[in-house]
Design a protein around this motif. Structure first.
Motif, PDB file in Angstrom:
ATOM      1  N   ASP A   1      42.778  32.642  37.757  1.00  0.00           N
ATOM      2  CA  ASP A   1      41.543  32.150  38.355  1.00  0.00           C
ATOM      3  C   ASP A   1      40.369  33.032  37.933  1.00  0.00           C
ATOM      4  N   SER A   2      39.494  32.506  37.090  1.00  0.00           N
ATOM      5  CA  SER A   2      38.370  33.287  36.573  1.00  0.00           C
ATOM      6  C   SER A   2      37.302  33.543  37.628  1.00  0.00           C
ATOM      7  N   LYS A   3      37.358  32.822  38.755  1.00  0.00           N
ATOM      8  CA  LYS A   3      36.384  33.054  39.819  1.00  0.00           C
ATOM      9  C   LYS A   3      36.833  34.204  40.734  1.00  0.00           C
ATOM     10  N   ALA A   4      38.142  34.447  40.746  1.00  0.00           N
ATOM     11  CA  ALA A   4      38.668  35.526  41.596  1.00  0.00           C
ATOM     12  C   ALA A   4      38.859  36.828  40.814  1.00  0.00           C
ATOM     13  N   TYR A   5      39.062  36.700  39.511  1.00  0.00           N
ATOM     14  CA  TYR A   5      39.380  37.881  38.706  1.00  0.00           C
ATOM     15  C   TYR A   5      38.459  37.982  37.495  1.00  0.00           C
TER      16      TYR A   5
END
Length: 340
Positions: A295-299
């Motif tokens: 997940d690019s929004k979380a990491y």
């Protein structure tokens, strides 16, 4: 004829030799084509048929005993541990010469050790790879120049299989198997279709690194690389980051270090700029994270990559990359004191 055989049997039992040369002379005397045992075999052809069974039996026993005795004498000289005539046994023995690690191995181990102190572990992957792990998952569009035959060694029978052009393919494999946090480096051999010269080779070695976690920033990347540069090249080493482009990082940068030879004052090694480029780096592109189901929004994360040959050439002031692949003992012996 049996008397002749029995006489030779007794004679063979008493054979003795004081040197390997004498043992060879005994072999010639008894077992050569014109030797005494061979003469008895020639005579054996003339005896009556009713005697051949018995005589042949003892004749073979004679031959076997003669062969065993002479081989025993020869072996005694081959295994002789008393030294040759004229050898001074009071002299010190010759010391076996120890080898040394290859300079690329020395620098590779040093790089691994530096990043291990920052918590990076080591991961490895195959040198024969597929298009997905080398290009597609790293955000290389189909028209990217790195896919051109001038850069990449493709397997002729299967255009989807190739020799990896960078160890970034291992980054993809790690991201596919391990969920964040990820902190690893990937040393290994890579291949590119380039003309061999003093500054380029079709085979070389890379170390790439990857760090993915929550709230990873470009400042983390900069401090990590600054620590590496100071540990590798000395505490006075300075770094600078210049904007660049790589398909798998955004933003991207190239990192220079202050020239280790002139201390940043300017010389022919740094082309009188005071700086030498050593690696590329950047923040991992969100598309690369998403392609590995992260997940690019979380990491967020950063990545970097450097050529081991280039680092070694800078560290030891080597001007020709071809020396690393020629196995010239005169060159390799210079690194015996640099073991790690």
């Amino acid at each position: 004829m049996l008397d002749k055989i029995n006489h030779l049997v007794e004679e063979v039992k008493e054979l003795a030799a004081s040197s390997a040369e004498e043992a060879e002379q005994l072999r010639i005397k008894y077992l050569s084509k014109k030797g005494q045992v061979s003469q008895l075999f020639d005579e054996f052809k003339t005896i009556p048929n009713e005697q051949k069974r018995e005589v042949g039996k003892y004749l073979n026993i004679l031959k076997t005993q003669a062969l065993d005795k002479i081989n025993e004498l020869k072996a005694s000289f081959e295994n002789d541990t008393h030294g040759e005539v004229g050898t001074d046994l009071t002299l010190p023995g010759s010391v076996a010469e120890l080898g040394s690690r290859h300079p690329l191995s020395i620098v590779r181990n040093e790089i691994v050790e530096i990043f291990a102190r920052l918590g990076f572990n080591v991961a490895d992957g195959p040198e024969i790879e597929d298009d997905h792990h080398v290009f597609e998952a790293l955000n290389f569009p189909p028209e990217h120049p790195a896919r051109d035959m001038q850069d990449t060694f493709f397997i002729a029978t299967n255009p989807d299989v190739l020799l990896r052009t960078h160890t970034s393919s291992v980054q993809v494999r790690v991201m596919e198997k391990q969920k964040p946090p990820v902190r690893a480096i990937f040393p290994g051999r890579v291949f590119r279709n380039e003309a061999i010269s003093a500054r380029a080779h079709c085979i070389f070695h890379q170390v790439e690194g990857l760090y993915i976690d929550e709230n990873v920033s470009f400042a983390d990347l900069k401090q990590t690389l600054l620590y590496f540069a100071k540990e590798m090249f000395g505490a006075d080493t300075k770094i600078r980051l210049r904007p660049s482009y790589f398909p798998f990082t955004e933003p991207s940068a190239e990192m220079d270090i202050s020239c280790t030879l002139c201390g940043g004052k300017g010389c022919n090694v740094c082309k009188y700029t005071g700086w030498v480029e050593i690696l590329g780096c950047g923040m991992v592109d969100p598309a690369v994270l998403e392609s590995s189901d992260i997940d690019s929004k979380a990491y967020t994360g950063f990545a970097f990559g450097m050529g081991i040959e280039r680092i070694t050439m800078l560290k030891y002031q080597i001007k020709d990359i071809r020396l690393f692949f020629e196995n010239d003992k005169r060159f390799l012996d210079q690194f015996k004191s640099a073991q790690i």
